[in-house]
Design a protein around this motif. Structure first.
Motif, short mmCIF file in Angstrom:
data_model
loop_
_atom_site.label_atom_id
_atom_site.label_comp_id
_atom_site.label_asym_id
_atom_site.label_seq_id
_atom_site.Cartn_x
_atom_site.Cartn_y
_atom_site.Cartn_z
N UNK A 30 -81.36 133.70 45.93
CA UNK A 30 -81.03 134.26 47.23
C UNK A 30 -80.47 133.22 48.18
N UNK A 31 -81.08 132.04 48.20
CA UNK A 31 -80.60 131.00 49.09
C UNK A 31 -79.17 130.60 48.71
N UNK A 32 -78.95 130.50 47.38
CA UNK A 32 -77.60 130.14 46.93
C UNK A 32 -76.59 131.19 47.39
N UNK A 33 -77.00 132.45 47.31
CA UNK A 33 -76.11 133.53 47.73
C UNK A 33 -75.83 133.45 49.22
N UNK A 34 -76.90 133.28 49.99
CA UNK A 34 -76.73 133.20 51.44
C UNK A 34 -75.83 132.02 51.79
N UNK A 59 -79.43 123.01 53.00
CA UNK A 59 -79.37 122.94 54.45
C UNK A 59 -80.31 123.94 55.08
N UNK A 60 -80.60 123.72 56.34
CA UNK A 60 -81.57 124.57 57.01
C UNK A 60 -81.06 125.97 57.24
N UNK A 61 -79.77 126.08 57.54
CA UNK A 61 -79.25 127.38 57.92
C UNK A 61 -79.45 128.41 56.80
N UNK A 62 -78.96 128.16 55.58
CA UNK A 62 -79.16 129.17 54.54
C UNK A 62 -80.63 129.41 54.20
N UNK A 63 -81.42 128.35 54.18
CA UNK A 63 -82.84 128.53 53.86
C UNK A 63 -83.55 129.36 54.92
N UNK A 64 -83.27 129.04 56.17
CA UNK A 64 -83.86 129.81 57.25
C UNK A 64 -83.33 131.24 57.24
#
Lengths: 338, 338, 585
Positions: free
Chosen positions: A180-184, A194-199
């Motif tokens: 999911x994080x990779x997709x975002x 980075x914080x943005x996709x993880x958050x």
């Protein structure tokens, strides 16, 4: 929250006759909103929790500026304050507390704990607020449509609610995280770490699984609102669907929405912490209350204050939001039992 | 009544099928290559291709989903390869219906993984359930009876505080301080009744169950308290008291009965959710239940296990909902026509 | 390489605190407590009792042909899986790195150019069901390595060494393993490994002078019983030929297993130099976190008194290891080296790489990671425990980084500063702190550093040819104690660099001079010539700044107070050696 449509608010108030007669006599002439505010102000616990929440929000807003102007330093190392021979435990008692570092310093790095906690409030609140807003927006829109339209639309949305509720939420958040994080990250600036996709991943998934309950509440409210005369009137004069949904019905929902908001926030603040424990979400050095707590686990015995403080801050804000939500609900609906 | 139950069951099955489809889509439409992860670090492109084929990930998601459904109904074998069946039957794994998939990571069927982990989660859920129901109702009643006193406030505040601390903080605190540092109890590690007798089973479950119970209890305390308070103002209670009945019997015979239905509903759904494994508590205490299985499967990227678990836990929730709905229908015949 | 687990990195240490060890007695000397009667329970080195082995991360494989993690290899070699030859128990690297016969009668005979090796299997060696171990079992074991679709995860040296032709279309050998190979493939394999009675002969397509080292280090050449093989399903199945067998035949990934005595093991066929098999039972307990493991070991009560672990002491716990507890700790260098790789596609200017090297603050990295109990300085990518190690002159001297000198190098070369670079590393709390320490001196020297921490897919990303990283972190340990398993797999551009992947040559380093020396080493028929060529090859790498060594991870372990014969030997990859270990009763 400011309220605009002054003449319509009365519509939401359930059963005003429930209040004792003497009260009505005493405060006659006040608008229902004012009545609720008065009730709220009279309740000490609500006022305390409101103050606490306000302080947290203030911290959350000001921390980034304080960091920018160098008052807080959540990422700077202070190697001289930790002792390498003990594996980096802070020098001095109470986690190396001093005038410069009132809450001590982080073991290993010597980063200022207070700065990290305050800045962490910013990120924890941002995540919780964003997720809450997503959940509320989806829930409200679908709730209004479902409640007002009825028929097959209503049953489809109803089934969607059942479907979403049947997914084990934490499991999904965890299981989808790496992919999911990779997709975002594909749709955002910054890489997977980075914080943005993880958050954003946490926010999106929390929001996407969080709306059904809200939709149900809103649908219930809409069912009663749509029977009111002003809605009939709007339909009769040929107002568009969109206008009816958002100009006629929505303003009558602010009370349940406010209560929902204050009760969803603490749930998501806790969720952020729980997910941090499982390794999902914003990663250090950017602090959140959850990931500070997670990184302090190792020190639970060696440096108890460092372990306890973030947990305590989470506890306080979660309790306060819950009490605030209860207080608002009670103020709006005096008959509800406390 | 029969027709209602059949209809609910039918909807439940449809819901499950749709849920499994959504799950497959969510997992397989993400831009990450499961085969690559499964193959390992030093894999050539050719080896990845081979792995992909062996794992069946080369087929489209929809086909994989159909295979999955078919497996649930009639069972299947892994890998599905007729020539291999003839040449090297020892390489084929049979997965009898209901086949939830086959974990290539652990080389067992998902069903047998679940069979092994389920008793752990169930034991935890049962014990935690008993703790929080008994504790929640008891403290709720005490709080209601002593309304407005220090005891009331203390109970409500404490339950809220325990609820608001992150679960993993409470769990770790109990583990690190109660069990390890102070040595008050042994470090818990799951023992079956067969291995350690009832005593061993209970004592090892105590801390993790307590962790869960402390989290869930708050809701029950508040709910019980609210219901008792509300029903104490009802006319029939006043009548009973006026008749000269003692406070105790009135409380338990009349008041609690009214509170029981919503409590049981809430408890039923909470219990169903918990049977699917307490991810955080099981991780903290290293109990190999369903929740830990999820975490482990996520770390090792064990897709079949994750998907099998999502579907199974979804089934728990759906079944619990059906049971609750049917119970409602039994209690209140009006529901059936709705 | 023996896989180096990233999560192990989080923690630990330097010189053996041999305090608790001296009394325990070396394993390689002549005393054989093994032979003392079981009656004198309580005495050190006596048989009996239960040993607990705490493991955090689940083992991915226990199938001998699929096991590739150092600690797993040694644990099983000492208990369940015997092989032709094995490393003896000794803390002396020279002794420990010299294989001794195990299931074979001697350490093998080779032909002149080391392309053919033969071993004779001892009489009387048996599987746990009492059947004799035959040459065919060894051959079958080796054949499984070729089934790359089923037997994944293990070392695949055999694929390139064994004299089996290659299929041009796939790049893999034409033999595809015992399960579904073509007749031609099978015939080719049958020619490459031959059995003559009890004698097994391996034929290679190039010299393999240190083949016995590979046999002893890895379990890929271990025997395997065909009738017990269920392909991938056998991943957690253990069929023993050693002093222990697994209770219930299956290893439980998330719980571990209990090893009990193997009744069909005949200790007269074995040597106490390799395994003493003292504990009656060994319980492998998987899944507790490192912190919980150390909470219990420090407390030293209950089962933890009889426990050892392969987890390093987390830095957070250093301060608790004092007084009596310190006597139960050991601090030894690990067989691993961590290093930085400059990306040669991007840092094409040698001056930039040189400046980067000069400015690298390895000391700061070490301190941020826990200090001397976590890491020791490294002066080469090769670990000192490897045979024929020598310091790389390019990296000797102070390691604190000299930003001024580096700045001068950049200025002299006319490089425009600040020079932007991106540093990629696997994310962890510790690594974040360490990376920040490196950035400090790099920035001072005139670089403008962006930190790029990555998640679980770290190696996938740095293997991509189009990555935009300028410097990358990596860690490596030898597969067997020879530099041939260190520098060639990491820097030989020919097998590594393909269109889709940089393989293990993360920096896309390409040097004819280096490759020539690798060929010289690979074709050397004796170990001395090989070592000399590899030392020269390492110097070339240093000159080109193909890597910058950071540190040697230290192993800092604690064990229970009732554990006897506790040693960390090169044979056990410096993990607790289960060969001489026992428990007080």
């Amino acid at each position: 929250m400011t309220v605009q449509a002054s003449n319509l608010e009365s519509e939401h108030l359930p059963d005003p006759t429930g209040a004792p007669e003497s009260d009505i006599a005493k405060i006659a002439g006040k608008s229902p909103t004012k009545l609720a505010m008065d009730r709220f102000r009279r309740d000490k616990l609500s006022m305390i929790s409101f103050t606490v929440v306000a302080v947290y929000v203030l911290i959350g807003i000001s921390a980034p500026f304080l960091v920018k102007f160098g008052v807080l330093d959540p990422t700077g190392f202070n190697k001289e304050l930790v002792d390498p021979s003990t594996g980096g435990l802070p020098i001095g008692s109470y986690g190396g507390a001093s005038w410069d570092h009132p809450f001590g310093v982080e073991p290993g790095t010597g980063r200022d704990v207070l700065s990290r906690l305050l800045y962490g409030v910013t990120f924890s609140l941002t995540i919780a607020i964003s997720a809450t807003i997503i959940a509320i927006v989806i829930g409200t829109v679908l709730g209004i449509i479902s409640g007002f339209t009825g028929g097959w639309v209503d049953s489809i949305i109803g089934r969607a609610i059942d479907l979403t509720l049947s997914f084990p939420q934490t499991l999904m958040l965890l299981a989808l995280s790496s992919m999911g994080v990779a997709t975002v990250a594909k749709f955002m600036p910054g890489g997977e770490s980075d914080n943005l996709p993880n958050g954003a991943y946490v926010v999106i998934v929390l929001g996407l699984f969080g709306w059904p309950g809200i939709a149900r509440i809103i649908r219930g409210q809409v069912l009663s609102v749509r029977e009111r005369e002003f809605v009939d009137a709007a339909v009769l004069i040929g107002a568009s669907r969109r206008r009816i949904y958002f100009k006629e019905i929505l303003p009558n929902l602010w009370a349940p929405l406010l209560v929902t908001f204050t009760l969803t926030m603490p749930a998501y603040i806790s969720a952020e912490a729980a997910l941090s424990f499982l390794g999902v979400g914003i990663i250090p050095p950017t602090p959140t209350l959850g990931n500070i707590l997670r990184s302090s686990i190792n020190y639970s015995i060696g440096d108890f204050m460092f372990f306890f403080t973030p947990a305590f801050l989470i506890m306080v804000i979660v309790v306060s939001f819950n009490l605030l939500g209860d207080g608002i609900r009670d103020a709006l609906d005096p008959k509800a039992a406390r | 009544m029969f027709a209602y139950v059949v209809r609910r069951l039918f909807i439940g099955v449809i819901l499950l099928i749709v849920m499994s489809l959504v799950t497959f889509m969510l997992f397989f439409l993400m831009p990450q290559d499961p085969a690559r992860v499964a193959c390992g670090k030093n894999c050539s492109i050719a080896q990845i291709k081979q792995t992909e084929k062996a794992l069946g990930y080369d087929k489209p998601a929809l086909t994989q989903w159909v295979d999955f459904l078919q497996g649930v109904v009639v069972g299947r074998e892994y890998p599905e390869d007729k020539t291999l069946r003839e040449k090297a039957p020892e390489l084929i794994s049979d997965c009898a219906a209901p086949c939830l998939g086959y974990s290539r990571v652990n080389q067992v069927t998902v069903a047998s993984e679940i069979k092994e982990a389920f008793p752990v989660s169930l034991s935890l859920a049962v014990l935690a359930f008993l703790m929080w129901i008994i504790g929640g109702v008891l403290f709720g009643v005490i709080a209601a009876v002593t309304k407005g006193t220090v005891i009331d406030r203390g109970i409500v505040a404490l339950s809220l505080v325990f609820y608001a601390f992150p679960t993993f903080f409470i769990g770790l605190f109990l583990l690190k301080f109660i069990a390890i540092k102070w040595g008050l109890v042994d470090v818990p590690s799951y023992t079956t009744i067969a291995e350690g007798g009832i005593g061993g089973w209970l004592s090892n479950l105590f801390l993790p169950s307590l962790t869960l119970a402390l989290f869930f209890m708050a809701g029950y305390v508040r709910m019980t308290r609210a219901f008792v308070l509300e029903s104490m103002t009802e006319d029939y209670i006043r009548t009973a008291r006026a008749k000269g009945l003692k406070r105790g019997p009135v409380l338990f015979k009349h008041t609690m009965r009214a509170a029981l239905t919503p409590l049981v509903t809430m408890a039923g759904l909470d219990f169903a959710g918990l049977m699917g494994g307490a991810i955080i508590t099981e991780s903290v205490f290293n109990f190999n239940g369903l929740g830990k299985l999820v975490v482990d499967a996520n770390v090792s990227y064990d897709l079949p296990t994750l998907i099998g678990l999502v579907v199974l836990l979804g089934a728990f929730v759906i079944v619990a909902n059906i049971i609750v709905d049917v119970l409602y229908a039994v209690i209140d015949p009006r529901v059936r026509v709705a | 390489m023996v896989k180096y687990r990233k999560r192990l990195l989080a923690a630990t240490a330097a010189i053996a605190l041999a305090a608790g060890l001296a009394a325990c007695g070396g394993g390689s000397d002549d005393k054989s407590p093994d032979n003392s009667p079981t009656g004198d329970a309580g005495a050190e080195g006596a048989k009996g009792g239960t040993l607990y082995y705490y493991i955090y991360a689940p083992y991915e494989h226990v199938d001998p042909q699929r096991t590739y993690v150092g600690v797993e290899l040694t644990n099983f070699r000492r208990t369940i899986y015997r092989s032709l030859v094995a490393f003896p128990i000794s803390e002396d690297a020279d002794v420990a790195n010299t294989p001794v016969p195990d299931l074979a009668t001697d350490v093998g005979t080779k032909n002149d150019d080391a392309t053919e090796w033969s071993f004779t299997i001892k009489d009387g060696v048996k599987w746990e069901d009492g059947q004799p171990i035959t040459c065919d079992d060894f051959k079958y074991g080796a054949s499984r390595v070729f089934a790359t679709d089923v037997i994944t995860g293990g070392p695949n040296y055999l694929l390139s060494y064994l004299d089996v032709p290659t299929d041009k279309s796939t790049g893999l050998p034409i033999y595809t393993g015992p399960y579904n190979s073509s007749p031609e493939g099978q015939a080719a394999f049958d020619k490459a490994i031959t059995c003559d009675g009890n004698t097994i002969t391996y034929k290679f397509n190039k010299p393999w002078p240190d083949f016995p080292l590979a046999v002893a280090s890895l379990s890929m050449m271990d025997p395997y019983r065909k009738d017990k093989d269920q392909g991938a399903k056998s991943n957690y199945q253990m069929f023993s030929n050693g002093p222990y067998r697994i209770e219930g035949s299956m290893w439980n990934k998330n719980k571990g297993a209990t090893f009990v005595r193997n009744d069909n093991y005949d200790e007269t066929t074995d040597s106490t130099d390799i395994r003493m098999a003292l504990p009656e039972e060994i319980v492998f307990n998987v899944g507790q976190t490192t912190e919980t493991i150390y909470d219990q070991l420090i407390q030293d009560s209950g089962d933890a008194q009889y426990a050892v672990t392969s987890q390093r002491v987390p830095p957070a716990y250093y301060s608790q290891i004092v007084g009596d507890i310190e006597n139960r700790s050991v601090l030894v260098p690990s067989p691993y080296v961590d290093y930085l790789v400059p990306n040669f596609r991007r840092l094409t200017d040698p001056a930039v790489r040189e400046a980067l090297k000069v400015a690298t603050d390895a000391e700061g990295w070490i301190n941020a990671g826990g200090g001397e109990k976590a890491y020791a300085p490294a002066e080469s990518i090769v670990n000192p425990a490897v045979i024929g190690y020598q310091d790389n002159p390019a990296f000797s001297g102070p390691q604190a980084g000299d930003p001024d000198a580096a700045k001068k190098i950049l200025d002299d070369a006319g490089v425009q500063t600040p020079y932007p670079i991106k540093f990629t590393y696997p994310q962890s709390d510790t690594a974040d702190k360490q990376a920040a320490a490196l950035r400090e001196t790099w920035n001072k020297a005139g670089f403008d550093v962006t930190l790029d921490p990555l998640g679980d897919t770290y190696y996938d990303v740095v293997q991509q040819p189009d990555k935009d990283s300028d410097v990358m972190w990596a860690g490596w340990g030898s597969d067997w104690p020879s530099a041939i398993t260190v520098t060639p797999p990491l820097f030989d551009s020919r097998p590594n660099l393909t269109a889709n992947s940089d393989g293990q040559d993360y920096g896309a380093y390409k040097s004819d001079e280096f490759n020539k020396l690798v060929d010289e080493a690979a074709n050397a028929a004796d170990v001395d010539a090989q070592t000399a060529a590899l030392q020269k090859a390492d110097e070339v790498l240093g000159k080109d700044v193909a890597y910058i060594p950071l540190e040697i991870a230290q192993f800092y372990f604690l064990h229970g107070s009732k554990v006897t014969g506790y040693m960390n030997t090169p044979a056990s990859s410096m993990y607790p050696d289960l060969g001489p270990i026992g428990v007080e009763q």
